[in-house]
Design a protein around this motif. Structure first.
Motif, PDB file in Angstrom:
ATOM      1  N   LYS A 157      21.957 -13.515  17.201  1.00  0.00           N
ATOM      2  CA  LYS A 157      21.086 -12.705  17.714  1.00  0.00           C
ATOM      3  C   LYS A 157      19.717 -13.751  17.786  1.00  0.00           C
ATOM      4  CE  LYS A 157      21.891  -7.917  16.573  1.00  0.00           C
ATOM      5  NZ  LYS A 157      21.371  -6.705  15.763  1.00  0.00           N
ATOM      6  N   PRO A 158      18.895 -13.594  18.902  1.00  0.00           N
ATOM      7  CA  PRO A 158      17.578 -14.619  18.754  1.00  0.00           C
ATOM      8  C   PRO A 158      16.702 -14.297  17.850  1.00  0.00           C
ATOM      9  CG  PRO A 158      17.749 -13.206  20.843  1.00  0.00           C
ATOM     10  CD  PRO A 158      18.981 -12.833  20.064  1.00  0.00           C
ATOM     11  N   ASN A 159      15.826 -15.063  17.384  1.00  0.00           N
ATOM     12  CA  ASN A 159      14.677 -15.045  16.703  1.00  0.00           C
ATOM     13  C   ASN A 159      13.535 -14.459  17.793  1.00  0.00           C
ATOM     14  OD1 ASN A 159      15.743 -16.220  14.060  1.00  0.00           O
ATOM     15  ND2 ASN A 159      15.646 -17.861  15.257  1.00  0.00           N
ATOM     16  N   VAL A 160      12.474 -13.936  17.276  1.00  0.00           N
ATOM     17  CA  VAL A 160      11.295 -13.449  18.242  1.00  0.00           C
ATOM     18  C   VAL A 160      10.051 -14.093  17.389  1.00  0.00           C
ATOM     19  CG1 VAL A 160       9.951 -11.722  19.259  1.00  0.00           C
ATOM     20  CG2 VAL A 160      12.637 -11.594  18.817  1.00  0.00           C
ATOM     21  N   ILE A 161       9.370 -14.783  18.382  1.00  0.00           N
ATOM     22  CA  ILE A 161       7.900 -14.720  18.031  1.00  0.00           C
ATOM     23  C   ILE A 161       7.174 -14.110  18.961  1.00  0.00           C
ATOM     24  CG2 ILE A 161       5.860 -16.437  18.137  1.00  0.00           C
ATOM     25  CD1 ILE A 161       8.134 -18.717  17.558  1.00  0.00           C
ATOM     26  N   PHE A 162       6.329 -13.110  18.192  1.00  0.00           N
ATOM     27  CA  PHE A 162       5.526 -12.094  19.117  1.00  0.00           C
ATOM     28  C   PHE A 162       4.151 -12.460  19.126  1.00  0.00           C
ATOM     29  CE2 PHE A 162       4.208  -7.352  19.122  1.00  0.00           C
ATOM     30  CZ  PHE A 162       4.611  -7.030  20.307  1.00  0.00           C
ATOM     31  N   PHE A 163       3.554 -13.011  20.009  1.00  0.00           N
ATOM     32  CA  PHE A 163       2.179 -13.908  19.758  1.00  0.00           C
ATOM     33  C   PHE A 163       1.240 -12.958  20.625  1.00  0.00           C
ATOM     34  CE2 PHE A 163       0.396 -18.280  18.962  1.00  0.00           C
ATOM     35  CZ  PHE A 163      -0.783 -17.846  18.986  1.00  0.00           C
ATOM     36  N   ALA A 164       0.250 -12.354  19.665  1.00  0.00           N
ATOM     37  CA  ALA A 164      -0.796 -11.584  20.508  1.00  0.00           C
ATOM     38  C   ALA A 164      -1.976 -12.075  20.367  1.00  0.00           C
ATOM     39  CB  ALA A 164      -0.915 -10.224  19.686  1.00  0.00           C
ATOM     40  N   GLY A 202      18.499  -5.590  11.503  1.00  0.00           N
ATOM     41  CA  GLY A 202      19.211  -6.606  10.555  1.00  0.00           C
ATOM     42  C   GLY A 202      18.170  -7.857  10.782  1.00  0.00           C
ATOM     43  N   TYR A 203      17.020  -7.659  11.063  1.00  0.00           N
ATOM     44  CA  TYR A 203      15.932  -8.875  11.159  1.00  0.00           C
ATOM     45  C   TYR A 203      14.940  -8.786   9.884  1.00  0.00           C
ATOM     46  CZ  TYR A 203      16.721 -10.282  16.146  1.00  0.00           C
ATOM     47  OH  TYR A 203      17.190 -10.601  17.131  1.00  0.00           O
ATOM     48  N   ASP A 204      14.563  -9.908   9.401  1.00  0.00           N
ATOM     49  CA  ASP A 204      13.488 -10.276   8.481  1.00  0.00           C
ATOM     50  C   ASP A 204      12.315  -9.950   9.313  1.00  0.00           C
ATOM     51  OD1 ASP A 204      14.794 -10.198   6.081  1.00  0.00           O
ATOM     52  OD2 ASP A 204      14.953 -12.506   6.410  1.00  0.00           O
ATOM     53  N   THR A 205      11.431  -9.451   8.769  1.00  0.00           N
ATOM     54  CA  THR A 205      10.125  -8.967   9.843  1.00  0.00           C
ATOM     55  C   THR A 205       8.841  -9.704   9.093  1.00  0.00           C
ATOM     56  OG1 THR A 205      10.090  -7.068   8.835  1.00  0.00           O
ATOM     57  CG2 THR A 205      11.119  -7.054  10.807  1.00  0.00           C
ATOM     58  N   MET A 211       9.716   5.356  15.825  1.00  0.00           N
ATOM     59  CA  MET A 211      10.355   4.186  15.076  1.00  0.00           C
ATOM     60  C   MET A 211       9.618   3.130  15.851  1.00  0.00           C
ATOM     61  SD  MET A 211      14.251   2.833  14.631  1.00  0.00           S
ATOM     62  CE  MET A 211      14.382   2.460  16.431  1.00  0.00           C
ATOM     63  N   PRO A 212       8.464   2.364  15.013  1.00  0.00           N
ATOM     64  CA  PRO A 212       7.876   1.366  15.540  1.00  0.00           C
ATOM     65  C   PRO A 212       8.737   0.208  15.665  1.00  0.00           C
ATOM     66  CG  PRO A 212       6.981   1.755  13.201  1.00  0.00           C
ATOM     67  CD  PRO A 212       8.123   2.917  13.556  1.00  0.00           C
ATOM     68  N   LEU A 213       8.043  -0.652  16.578  1.00  0.00           N
ATOM     69  CA  LEU A 213       9.009  -1.919  17.033  1.00  0.00           C
ATOM     70  C   LEU A 213       9.371  -2.801  15.825  1.00  0.00           C
ATOM     71  CD1 LEU A 213       9.885  -3.910  19.319  1.00  0.00           C
ATOM     72  CD2 LEU A 213       7.592  -4.758  19.244  1.00  0.00           C
ATOM     73  N   GLN A 214       8.428  -2.959  14.739  1.00  0.00           N
ATOM     74  CA  GLN A 214       8.767  -3.602  13.514  1.00  0.00           C
ATOM     75  C   GLN A 214       9.998  -3.039  12.913  1.00  0.00           C
ATOM     76  OE1 GLN A 214       6.077  -2.189  13.622  1.00  0.00           O
ATOM     77  NE2 GLN A 214       5.755  -1.027  11.612  1.00  0.00           N
ATOM     78  N   VAL A 215       9.939  -1.725  12.716  1.00  0.00           N
ATOM     79  CA  VAL A 215      11.154  -0.878  11.929  1.00  0.00           C
ATOM     80  C   VAL A 215      12.143  -1.064  12.724  1.00  0.00           C
ATOM     81  CG1 VAL A 215      11.895   1.237  11.305  1.00  0.00           C
ATOM     82  CG2 VAL A 215       9.343   0.754  10.972  1.00  0.00           C
ATOM     83  N   LYS A 266      14.659 -22.468   7.886  1.00  0.00           N
ATOM     84  CA  LYS A 266      16.006 -22.355   8.181  1.00  0.00           C
ATOM     85  C   LYS A 266      16.246 -20.947   7.494  1.00  0.00           C
ATOM     86  CE  LYS A 266      20.959 -23.435   7.956  1.00  0.00           C
ATOM     87  NZ  LYS A 266      20.830 -23.194   9.386  1.00  0.00           N
ATOM     88  N   HIS A 267      16.519 -19.896   8.191  1.00  0.00           N
ATOM     89  CA  HIS A 267      16.763 -18.443   7.803  1.00  0.00           C
ATOM     90  C   HIS A 267      18.296 -18.151   7.860  1.00  0.00           C
ATOM     91  CE1 HIS A 267      12.163 -17.547   8.226  1.00  0.00           C
ATOM     92  NE2 HIS A 267      12.436 -18.603   9.029  1.00  0.00           N
ATOM     93  N   ASP A 268      18.250 -17.174   6.747  1.00  0.00           N
ATOM     94  CA  ASP A 268      19.799 -17.019   6.658  1.00  0.00           C
ATOM     95  C   ASP A 268      19.859 -15.521   7.652  1.00  0.00           C
ATOM     96  OD1 ASP A 268      20.690 -18.573   4.776  1.00  0.00           O
ATOM     97  OD2 ASP A 268      19.746 -17.268   3.199  1.00  0.00           O
ATOM     98  N   LYS A 269      19.032 -14.810   8.226  1.00  0.00           N
ATOM     99  CA  LYS A 269      18.844 -13.833   9.069  1.00  0.00           C
ATOM    100  C   LYS A 269      17.986 -13.982  10.144  1.00  0.00           C
ATOM    101  CE  LYS A 269      18.357  -9.545   7.160  1.00  0.00           C
ATOM    102  NZ  LYS A 269      17.944  -8.644   6.181  1.00  0.00           N
ATOM    103  N   PRO A 270      18.285 -13.490  11.482  1.00  0.00           N
ATOM    104  CA  PRO A 270      17.259 -13.445  12.288  1.00  0.00           C
ATOM    105  C   PRO A 270      15.790 -13.149  11.979  1.00  0.00           C
ATOM    106  CG  PRO A 270      18.601 -11.763  13.135  1.00  0.00           C
ATOM    107  CD  PRO A 270      19.094 -12.615  11.692  1.00  0.00           C
ATOM    108  N   PHE A 271      14.742 -13.783  12.662  1.00  0.00           N
ATOM    109  CA  PHE A 271      13.627 -13.192  12.259  1.00  0.00           C
ATOM    110  C   PHE A 271      12.654 -12.710  13.356  1.00  0.00           C
ATOM    111  CE2 PHE A 271      12.903 -17.681  12.937  1.00  0.00           C
ATOM    112  CZ  PHE A 271      11.662 -17.895  13.699  1.00  0.00           C
ATOM    113  N   PHE A 272      11.774 -11.743  13.311  1.00  0.00           N
ATOM    114  CA  PHE A 272      10.803 -11.278  14.049  1.00  0.00           C
ATOM    115  C   PHE A 272       9.381 -11.733  13.451  1.00  0.00           C
ATOM    116  CE2 PHE A 272       7.773  -7.801  15.101  1.00  0.00           C
ATOM    117  CZ  PHE A 272       7.771  -7.770  16.274  1.00  0.00           C
TER     118      PHE A 272
END
Length: 490
Positions: free
Chosen positions: A19-26, A109-112, A99-103, A208-214
C-alpha cells in the motif's frame, strides 16, 4: 507477521502489493497565484517541481469558504449541507458516528502522523482520534486542548509588533493579526513554528517503516499574520509589485443585502489600505508567506527523495480555500467568488500521471474517497465527494462536471463548472458569471433573461436538502482528560 504474509502470497503465486504511503500537505489561505496554476505573481519553485511530478487541478475548489467548515468537510468527507457544520461546529461532538479520514487510515493498517494546522486552530479543534502520533511542541499544548498556536509560546516575531502600518494606525489594536505583515530575521527561520513542524514531518518521512504511513502536515502560512523570513520579502521588491485586476464599481451589480455587507467591509479594509498607501506592502507580505510555505514543501520533497519511501508515496497538496487580494474590494475569504473558492490542488505518486494539468472541476471533498480508493482502504459510508483515481491516471480524458460549494448558512451556496458560476443567497439574491469570458466575475448575468435556461440548469446541481445548523461550539465546554479532551454540552 508482514513477512509471513508476503511469503505465503509468493508461495501461492501471487504478488504482494504494498500500500502506498501518503503525504497530506495542507496550507492555509493560499490562492491561485502560483506557477502551476498559470500565475506569475508568486515564486513557487517547489510547487512547480511537484506539478512536474504529477497532476495539477486548475479548476479545483474549496469545500467551505473559510477554515473550520472547509477542514471539517475534508476530514469527514461530507459537505456542510450534510453535516450541519457550516461554521464553528465540532463535528466529532455533533457526529461521533462519522469515521474521519485519519481513522480510516488507522483502521486500514496505516501508522498515522499529524502535525500543524490540519483542523481549525483554536483550542479543542483537532480531532484527537486515530493518530499514532500528533506532534505538539510544548507540554502545555498537550494538557490544554491541543491549540495550534503558531505565533504563541515564544515563537520568533518581527522586531516591532504590530509590524504593519495597517495595525499601527489602529489605536484600538489588541494583537489581532489580521492584515499584519512583517519580516523575521533570516537566522530565526529554524525557530519559526511552521519550520519546526515541517522538520518533524521530514524525520518521519525519511524513516524506513514497517507499516505504510499517512503523514498529515498542515502549515499555517500564508494565513495572517504574514510573518516570514526576510529572504522571502527580498524576493519581491516593492517597486515590482502590481495588484491583480480590480474594477472600481464591481459591487454595483451584486444582490443588495450582500452588496451592503461587502461595501462596509471594503470601507474598513480596502479603502484604508489605499489611504495608507500600503497595498503593495500588504501584497508583498502575502507573496513572501506563499514562498515561505513553498520552501517548506521543498524540505518535504527533499526528505522524500532521500528516503526509502520515494517510489511508493502519494503526495497531495491543498489549500483549505483561496484568498482575495482586493478583488471586489475584498481582502480575505468568506465569499463565494472565484478568488475565494479556487484552490491549489496537486497530486503526485504511484498511479498518477506526471506533468499534466486538468481543468476537470474538482472539490477538496474528493480527497477522502480518492485517497481511500488509491490506498485500498475502507472509507466511511455515504461520502459526498467522488474518487479522482481515474482522472489522476488519465487526466486527458476528464469529463465535464459541476459541483456545489456550501456557504456559511443553509440555503446559500455556489455551483461551478469549467464555464459557469452560479451563486444563490438565502435572501433570494443571485449571481451568474460566464467564466469562459469573465474570469474576474465583473458582469453578473443573473437578471438577464437571455441566460435563464443556463441559470435553471445550474440550479439543478445545487443541494436538494440542507442540514440544520449543528450545535455551536459556544454551547459546549471542553473537558480535559490527561493529554486529550472531549467536548460536552454546557
Amino acid at each position: 507477521m508482514r513477512f509471513i504474509l508476503i511469503t505465503l502470497l509468493c508461495l501461492c503465486g501471487l504478488q504482494a502489493v504494498e500500500k502506498p504511503n501518503v503525504i497530506f500537505f495542507a496550507v492555509d489561505d493560499m490562492n491561485d497565484w502560483i506557477g502551476p496554476m498559470g500565475s506569475k505573481m508568486a515564486k513557487t519553485p517547489n510547487l512547480d517541481r511537484l506539478a512536474n511530478m504529477g497532476v495539477t487541478f486548475t479548476n479545483a475548489h474549496t469545500a467551505g469558504v473559510y477554515c473550520a467548515p472547509s477542514r471539517t468537510a475534508i476530514f469527514t468527507g461530507r459537505n456542510a449541507t450534510t453535516s450541519g457544520c457550516y461554521t464553528d461546529q465540532v463535528y466529532f461532538h455533533n457526529h461521533p458516528e462519522y469515521m474521519p479520514l485519519q481513522v480510516a487510515f488507522k483502521n486500514g493498517g496505516y501508522d498515522t502522523y499529524g502535525v500543524g494546522k490540519l483542523f481549525h486552530h483554536p483550542v479543542g479543534s483537532i480531532d484527537p482520534r486515530g493518530w499514532t502520533e500528533y506532534y505538539l511542541r510544548t507540554e502545555d499544548q498537550k494538557k490544554n486542548g491541543w491549540p495550534v498556536e503558531t505565533w504563541g509560546y515564544e515563537a520568533p516575531l518581527p522586531a516591532k509588533v504590530p509590524a504593519s502600518k495597517f495595525n499601527q494606525a489602529d489605536k484600538k489594536w489588541k494583537g489581532r493579526p489580521f492584515m499584519e505583515v512583517g519580516a523575521i530575521p533570516n537566522e530565526k527561520e529554524e525557530e519559526i513554528v511552521d519550520t519546526l513542524r515541517t522538520n518533524w514531518a521530514c524525520k518521519i518521512i525519511k524513516k524506513k517503516h514497517d507499516k505504510p504511513f499517512f503523514m498529515a502536515l498542515g502549515l499555517y502560512a500564508p494565513h495572517y499574520p504574514n510573518y516570514a523570513p526576510q529572504r522571502f520579502f527580498d524576493m519581491y521588491p516593492l517597486e515590482s509589485i502590481k495588484h491583480g485586476p480590480w474594477k472600481e464599481d464591481d459591487l454595483d451589480d451584486i444582490p443588495e443585502p450582500e452588496q451592503k455587507k461587502k461595501r462596509a467591509r471594503k470601507a474598513g479594509i480596502h479603502d484604508k489600505l489605499i489611504k495608507l498607501g500600503i497595498v503593495e506592502e500588504t501584497i508583498q507580505g502575502y507573496l513572501a508567506a506563499i514562498s515561505y510555505a513553498d520552501s517548506n514543501l521543498g524540505r518535504v520533497l527533499n526528505a522524500l527523495e532521500n528516503s526509502p519511501n520515494k517510489d511508493n508515496t502519494i503526495i497531495v497538496f491543498w489549500s483549505d480555500h483561496g484568498y482575495a487580494q482586493g478583488e471586489k474590494g475584498n481582502w480575505g475569504k468568506h465569499t463565494m467568488w472565484q478568488r475565494t473558492t479556487n484552490v491549489p490542488f496537486i497530486w503526485a505518486g504511484p498511479g498518477i500521471t506526471k506533468g499534466q494539468k486538468t481543468a476537470y472541476t474538482s472539490s477538496l471533498i474528493d480527497m477522502y474517497p480518492t485517497l481511500t480508493d488509491l490506498c485500498s482502504i475502507t472509507p466511511d459510508k455515504d461520502l459526498d465527494g467522488e474518487s479522482l483515481k481515474s482522472i489522476l491516471a488519465n487526466p486527458a480524458k476528464s469529463p465535464e462536471r459541476t459541483i456545489f460549494i456550501p456557504y456559511t448558512e443553509p440555503k446559500s451556496y455556489t455551483v461551478v463548472n469549467e464555464k459557469w458560476r452560479y451563486i444563490k443567497y438565502k435572501e433570494g439574491g443571485e449571481e451568474l458569471y460566464d467564466l469562459s469570458k469573465d474570469f474576474h466575475e465583473w458582469n453578473n448575468l443573473a437578471d438577464n433573461p437571455e441566460y435563464k435556461a443556463i441559470k435553471e440548469e445550474m440550479i439543478t446541481h445545487g443541494p436538494k436538502e440542507f442540514a440544520l445548523i449543528g450545535t455551536s461550539k459556544k454551547k459546549l465546554k471542553l473537558v480535559f482528560k490527561g493529554d486529550s479532551y472531549e467536548w460536552v454540552k454546557k
